[in-house]
Design an enzyme around this catalytic site. Structure first.
Site: not given
Length: 270
Positions: A124-125
């Protein structure tokens, strides 16, 4: 179009004119490469790879079919502004994987060098993945998590946002990680709990028998002595003289989420 003459681009691939494709890259059938993408020398993309804008790769990365890189973050409040995915050198990212770029403007998701990332998972980010890690199939790494060098994340592991995985830690399959995991140790159970040293990983990394003995002493002080955490750190500093032990102490003291503690089953196994 900034495609090096030595690169090989399949006729069905779509490469934006503002993308940069380095020497000896191979772009497979039906790949899509957006603008503001840079691929370093000798990257190889199998068919149906999608590389979104503001993604940069170093050299010799191998990306397997159906993978999407630089995707928008899985964040309801993502503003849609520019952020980045930066991938180092020599990584293998297998089929049907997704890696998001940063969620806040001008922030970065970072992948280091020589990682082996298996199928059907997500990073994820704003994650930071070190180098020489293994992330097995169906593992999910939530936002802002950090994985240090040479860690091994088994299949089906789920890592909570902001968690940190230490160097040469090994996490068993289908484990849930919602705390920081100190380096060099083995973790399993539904909620990650320490289960001894990652002996195989340490030996493969070149740790000597004396190095391992020092870490065994540190493990016992940290998890089996009954000492309070700070008292255990003081004892490790005094009794475990190695760079690995010092890294362990720095990791534990810098933890903001708290470190994994042993379950009753883990203590019984010891």
């Amino acid at each position: 179009m900034a495609i090096d003459p030595s690169a090989c681009v399949a006729p069905t691939a779509r490469v934006h004119p503002d993308a940069v494709i380095g020497p000896r890259c191979v772009i497979g059938e039906f790949c899509v490469i957006e603008q503001d993408v840079i691929l370093g020398p000798e990257c190889r993309l199998e068919p149906y790879v999608y590389v979104k804008r503001w993604t940069t790769m170093g050299e010799r990365n191998e990306i397997s079919a159906g993978t999407a890189l630089g995707t928008d973050p899985l964040d309801k409040v993502f503003p849609g502004e520019r952020s980045y995915l930066r991938i180092g050198n020599g990584n293998k990212i297998r089929e049907h994987y997704t890696i998001s770029r940063g969620t806040k403007p001008e922030t970065v998701t970072e992948i280091g060098d020589e990682n082996y990332i298996m199928t059907s998972g997500h990073i994820a980010h704003n994650c930071r993945i070190g180098s020489h890690t293994v992330i097995a199939s169906c593992a999910l790494v939530a936002g802002y998590a950090e994985v240090e060098d040479q860690a091994f994340i088994s299949g089906g592991v789920v890592i909570h946002q902001f968690s940190k995985i230490g160097r040469l830690a090994m996490i068993g399959g289908n484990t849930r990680v919602n705390t920081d995991l100190p380096p060099y140790f083995l973790y399993t159970d539904f909620n990650a709990a320490p289960r001894g040293l990652n002996i195989v990983g340490l030996r493969r990394a070149g740790f000597s028998a004396s190095d391992v003995a020092v870490l065994k002493r540190a493990y016992r002080l940290l998890y089996l002595s009954g000492l309070k955490l700070e008292d255990a750190m003081v004892r490790i500093e005094a009794e475990c003289d190695s760079e690995a032990a010092r890294h362990l102490v720095r990791f534990v003291r810098s933890s903001e989420r708290g470190i994994a503690r042993p379950s009753r089953r883990a203590l019984a196994a010891e």
